[in-house]
Design a protein around this motif. Structure first.
Motif, mmCIF file in Angstrom:
data_model
loop_
_atom_site.group_PDB
_atom_site.id
_atom_site.type_symbol
_atom_site.label_atom_id
_atom_site.label_comp_id
_atom_site.label_asym_id
_atom_site.label_seq_id
_atom_site.Cartn_x
_atom_site.Cartn_y
_atom_site.Cartn_z
ATOM 1 N N CYS A 4 0.864 -1.182 0.000
ATOM 2 C CA CYS A 4 0.000 0.000 0.000
ATOM 3 C C CYS A 4 0.899 1.231 0.000
ATOM 4 O O CYS A 4 1.864 1.301 0.770
ATOM 5 C CB CYS A 4 -0.898 -0.010 1.233
ATOM 6 S SG CYS A 4 -2.028 1.404 1.306
ATOM 7 N N SER A 22 -1.175 6.978 2.756
ATOM 8 C CA SER A 22 -1.137 7.252 4.192
ATOM 9 C C SER A 22 -2.218 6.430 4.884
ATOM 10 O O SER A 22 -3.233 6.089 4.294
ATOM 11 C CB SER A 22 -1.347 8.741 4.467
ATOM 12 O OG SER A 22 -2.643 9.127 4.048
ATOM 13 N N GLY A 23 -1.968 6.095 6.131
ATOM 14 C CA GLY A 23 -2.904 5.278 6.893
ATOM 15 C C GLY A 23 -2.577 3.810 6.740
ATOM 16 O O GLY A 23 -1.417 3.428 6.594
ATOM 17 N N SER A 24 -3.617 2.988 6.718
ATOM 18 C CA SER A 24 -3.424 1.543 6.594
ATOM 19 C C SER A 24 -4.679 0.909 6.012
ATOM 20 O O SER A 24 -5.705 1.560 5.860
ATOM 21 C CB SER A 24 -3.118 0.917 7.959
ATOM 22 O OG SER A 24 -4.214 1.091 8.839
ATOM 23 N N GLU A 76 -6.925 -3.061 5.992
ATOM 24 C CA GLU A 76 -7.136 -4.305 6.721
ATOM 25 C C GLU A 76 -7.373 -5.447 5.737
ATOM 26 O O GLU A 76 -8.221 -5.349 4.848
ATOM 27 C CB GLU A 76 -8.337 -4.180 7.665
ATOM 28 C CG GLU A 76 -8.150 -3.120 8.740
ATOM 29 C CD GLU A 76 -6.967 -3.390 9.644
ATOM 30 O OE1 GLU A 76 -6.748 -4.563 10.019
ATOM 31 O OE2 GLU A 76 -6.251 -2.427 9.980
ATOM 32 N N THR A 106 -2.978 -6.127 9.245
ATOM 33 C CA THR A 106 -3.004 -4.714 8.891
ATOM 34 C C THR A 106 -1.900 -4.472 7.874
ATOM 35 O O THR A 106 -0.778 -4.952 8.042
ATOM 36 C CB THR A 106 -2.775 -3.842 10.136
ATOM 37 O OG1 THR A 106 -3.837 -4.078 11.061
ATOM 38 C CG2 THR A 106 -2.734 -2.360 9.780
ATOM 39 N N PRO A 144 0.214 -1.556 6.355
ATOM 40 C CA PRO A 144 0.535 -0.129 6.461
ATOM 41 C C PRO A 144 0.765 0.473 5.072
ATOM 42 O O PRO A 144 1.297 -0.196 4.186
ATOM 43 C CB PRO A 144 1.832 -0.115 7.283
ATOM 44 C CG PRO A 144 2.450 -1.450 7.051
ATOM 45 C CD PRO A 144 1.308 -2.409 6.812
ATOM 46 N N CYS A 145 0.370 1.712 4.889
ATOM 47 C CA CYS A 145 0.538 2.365 3.585
ATOM 48 C C CYS A 145 1.870 3.108 3.527
ATOM 49 O O CYS A 145 1.940 4.295 3.214
ATOM 50 C CB CYS A 145 -0.632 3.302 3.312
ATOM 51 S SG CYS A 145 -2.176 2.414 3.043
ATOM 52 N N ASP A 146 2.931 2.373 3.838
ATOM 53 C CA ASP A 146 4.272 2.953 3.871
ATOM 54 C C ASP A 146 5.219 2.298 2.860
ATOM 55 O O ASP A 146 6.423 2.340 3.012
ATOM 56 C CB ASP A 146 4.858 2.851 5.268
ATOM 57 C CG ASP A 146 5.017 1.406 5.741
ATOM 58 O OD1 ASP A 146 4.678 0.468 4.974
ATOM 59 O OD2 ASP A 146 5.484 1.215 6.884
ATOM 60 N N SER A 162 5.823 -0.801 2.428
ATOM 61 C CA SER A 162 6.389 -2.090 2.820
ATOM 62 C C SER A 162 5.500 -3.210 2.279
ATOM 63 O O SER A 162 4.287 -3.047 2.126
ATOM 64 C CB SER A 162 6.537 -2.191 4.339
ATOM 65 O OG SER A 162 5.284 -2.037 4.969
ATOM 66 N N ALA A 216 -7.728 6.547 5.503
ATOM 67 C CA ALA A 216 -6.590 6.096 4.694
ATOM 68 C C ALA A 216 -6.755 6.559 3.248
ATOM 69 O O ALA A 216 -7.864 6.605 2.719
ATOM 70 C CB ALA A 216 -6.469 4.584 4.740
#
Length: 82
Positions: free
Chosen positions: A23, A26-28, A30, A43, A45-47, A49, A71
């Motif tokens: 993702c 920003s945010g995450s 599920e 979860t 994460p929108c980083d 990864s 998000a």
């Protein structure tokens, strides 16, 4: 991310696959499986990864990924056979 991912991929019964999700934003988000024992909820994460999950196809599997409240971004996914 308002639509998320909702898919029933054509997986072969009795086989195990690797689901990869990423993702960007920003945010995450599920991740959930139906039936729940097809994989592990997580979860995402929108980083940027990569989250990996094992998927067991003992019956029809539905994969759902929905953005958490607030998000924003894009989700990409891929399923690999062993």
């Amino acid at each position: 991310m308002t639509d998320g991912i909702h898919t029933e991929p054509g997986l072969s019964e009795g086989k195990t696959y690797r689901l990869k999700l990423v993702c960007v934003g920003s945010g995450s988000a599920e991740l959930e499986f139906v039936p729940a024992n097809a994989g592990t909820a997580a979860t995402v994460p929108c980083d940027e990864s990569v989250v990996q999950q094992r998927v067991t196809a003992d019956e029809l599997v539905r994969i759902n990924v929905a953005g958490a409240k607030g998000a924003t971004g894009v989700i990409a996914w891929q399923i690999d056979a062993p």
